[in-house]
Scaffold this active site. Structure first.
Site, short mmCIF file in Angstrom:
data_model
loop_
_atom_site.label_atom_id
_atom_site.label_comp_id
_atom_site.label_asym_id
_atom_site.label_seq_id
_atom_site.Cartn_x
_atom_site.Cartn_y
_atom_site.Cartn_z
N GLU A 33 0.81 -1.22 0.00
CA GLU A 33 0.00 0.00 0.00
C GLU A 33 0.85 1.27 0.00
O GLU A 33 0.52 2.24 -0.68
CB GLU A 33 -0.96 0.00 1.20
N TYR A 116 -6.84 6.54 3.80
CA TYR A 116 -6.94 5.52 2.77
C TYR A 116 -6.19 4.25 3.17
O TYR A 116 -6.73 3.14 3.15
CB TYR A 116 -6.42 6.01 1.41
N ASP A 134 -9.74 6.15 -2.66
CA ASP A 134 -8.52 6.55 -3.38
C ASP A 134 -8.94 7.21 -4.69
O ASP A 134 -10.12 7.49 -4.90
CB ASP A 134 -7.62 5.34 -3.62
#
Length: 356
Positions: A33, A116, A134
Site C-alpha cells: 500500500e 486511505y 482513493d
DNA sequence: AACCCGGGGTA
DNA sequence: TACCCAGGGTT
C-alpha cells in the site's frame, strides 16, 4: 443485486492477479500500500518484490539503515514514504513486538498511514468494515452518483468518504474495497471509460447523462515552479565529489553533487563567478566540459539542470561533501536525474535498482 | 486551506 | 502539455 454485489461479482470474474492480493499478512499489505501511493501498479510491482525479498518482515525492515531504504526506493519518487516506513517499522517492532497492527484505529496513528491506507490494510488484512477512498473510488463515486463536489475540497472529501461508507458491504469489506478500486482502474478509467461493459452502467449517472468526461471535478492545478540547478562534476582519479542532501527540500537525505542553485539561467562561466562558487572552488576553477540544460519535470517543479565539469586546485570541502569511488556510486541513493547523468558518464555496472 | 513531496505513463 | 497514478505530511 445491490451495487456492492454487482461490482463484487464483476471483480471475482475479471480481477488482475496481483501478488499482494494473495495474502492477509498486514506487513506485506502495508508494504504494497505504501509503495502504491500515487504510484501505478506496474511501476510499483518490481519494488514490491524487491522490498519483500530484502525485508521479509517488520523486524528485518526495522533493522535497516535509512540509506539502504532510500537506495532500494531509488527511482520510485516521494521518498518520504521510505523514510516514514522505516520510522513506522521500528515503532511496530518495539511497541507491537513485530506484529503489524490490523485495526484502523491503530494503523491511523502510524507515520505514513492516512485514512486511505489505514482502511486498506484493515479491510484487506482483517476484513474490518472501513471503506477506502482513493483516486479510483473518487472517480467511480463521482460518476455513478453524479457528485460534482470537488474531490480535493474539504467538503468534497467528507462527502465522498460518507458516500463510500454508505455503499460498503459490511460483511465483505475487503473484497468490496478491492472491487471498487479495480472497477476504477479497469472500467471507470480517467479517459475513455469502458462504460459499455461496466457492470453498474444501468444505474450510473454519468453513463445515463453522458457526463463521464465532466466527472470527477477537481480544483485548480497548482502552479509549477521553475528552478535552475547547476551541478559540479569534480573528479580526483577514480573518485568523484558527492554530497548528502538535507531535509526540507526535494530528495531529502539522498545523494547528489556539489550544487549551486540560481534564480535564473546563467552560463557556466557566470555561475563560477558567483561568490558561492568562489568560496567553494576559488577564482581559478577551469571549465572542462558542460552538459545541459537538462529538463526534468517534477509534479510542482520544472528543473533546468546544468552539469559543469571543472578542474579546481582549491576546493574547499563543505560539511556534507565527500569523495567516493566511482565504483561505489551504485551503492548510494540518488535522484533519478543524477543517477541517469552519472550512469551516462561512467556507465557503472549493476545499475541498481532498474536499468530499464 | 494551501502547499510540499517524484517519476512515469497516456491521450 | 495536462492529467493521472491503490496519498500523506506540514504549515
Amino acid at each position: 443485486m445491490n451495487f456492492s454485489d454487482e461490482i463484487t461479482n464483476w471483480y471475482n470474474a475479471n480481477k488482475r492477479d496481483l501478488p499482494w492480493r494473495n495474502t492477509t499478512d498486514a506487513y506485506t499489505i502495508w508494504l504494497s500500500e505504501i509503495i502504491l501511493q500515487q504510484t501505478r501498479v506496474e511501476q510499483g510491482m518490481p519494488y514490491f518484490y524487491r522490498f519483500l525479498e530484502r525485508y521479509p518482515n517488520v523486524a528485518a525492515f526495522a533493522a535497516a539503515h535509512e540509506d539502504d531504504i532510500l537506495k532500494l526506493w531509488q527511482g520510485l519518487g516521494y521518498y518520504s514514504r521510505g523514510r516514514n516506513m522505516l520510522s513506522t517499522a521500528r515503532l511496530v517492532n518495539e511497541q507491537y513486538k513485530g506484529t503489524f497492527p490490523t485495526r484502523y484505529n491503530e494503523l491511523i496513528k502510524l507515520k505514513g498511514i492516512g485514512e486511505y491506507t489505514a482502511a486498506a490494510i484493515a479491510s484487506f488484512a482483517a476484513n474490518e468494515a472501513k471503506a477506502v477512498v482513493d483516486g479510483n473510488v473518487y472517480r467511480v463515486l463521482a460518476r455513478y452518483f453524479g457528485i460534482s463536489e470537488p474531490i480535493n475540497s474539504t467538503k468534497g472529501k467528507k462527502l465522498f468518504q460518507e458516500t463510500a461508507n454508505s455503499i460498503l458491504n459490511m460483511e465483505h469489506a475487503g473484497i468490496h474495497n478491492q472491487a471498487m478500486m479495480e472497477l476504477g482502474a479497469i472500467i471507470c478509467k480517467p479517459k475513455n471509460p469502458a462504460c459499455g461493459i461496466c457492470p453498474v452502467n444501468t444505474g450510473c449517472y454519468a453513463f445515463l447523462n453522458n457526463a463521464a468526461t465532466q466527472l470527477p471535478v477537481k480544483l485548480k492545478t497548482v502552479k509549477v515552479r521553475e528552478r535552475y540547478l547547476n551541478y559540479f562534476l569534480i573528479t580526483d582519479g577514480d573518485k568523484i565529489l558527492m554530497k548528502k542532501r538535507g531535509m526540507g527540500d526535494i530528495w531529502a537525505n539522498m545523494y547528489d553533487m556539489p550544487l549551486i542553485e540560481t534564480s535564473e539561467m546563467l552560463t557556466p562561466h557566470e555561475v563560477l563567478q558567483l561568490s558561492e562558487a568562489i568560496e567553494y572552488f576559488g577564482t581559478d576553477a577551469e571549465i572542462l566540459e558542460v552538459s545541459g540544460p537538462v529538463k526534468h519535470m517534477l509534479t510542482h517543479q520544472r528543473l533546468k539542470v546544468n552539469f559543469i565539469k571543472i578542474d579546481s586546485k582549491k576546493i574547499k570541502l563543505q560539511q556534507e561533501w565527500f569523495y567516493i569511488e566511482v565504483e561505489n556510486l551504485k551503492k548510494i541513493a540518488m535522484p533519478q536525474i543524477i543517477f541517469i547523468f552519472l550512469t551516462n558518464i561512467f556507465t557503472f555496472k549493476n545499475n541498481f535498482p532498474f536499468s530499464n
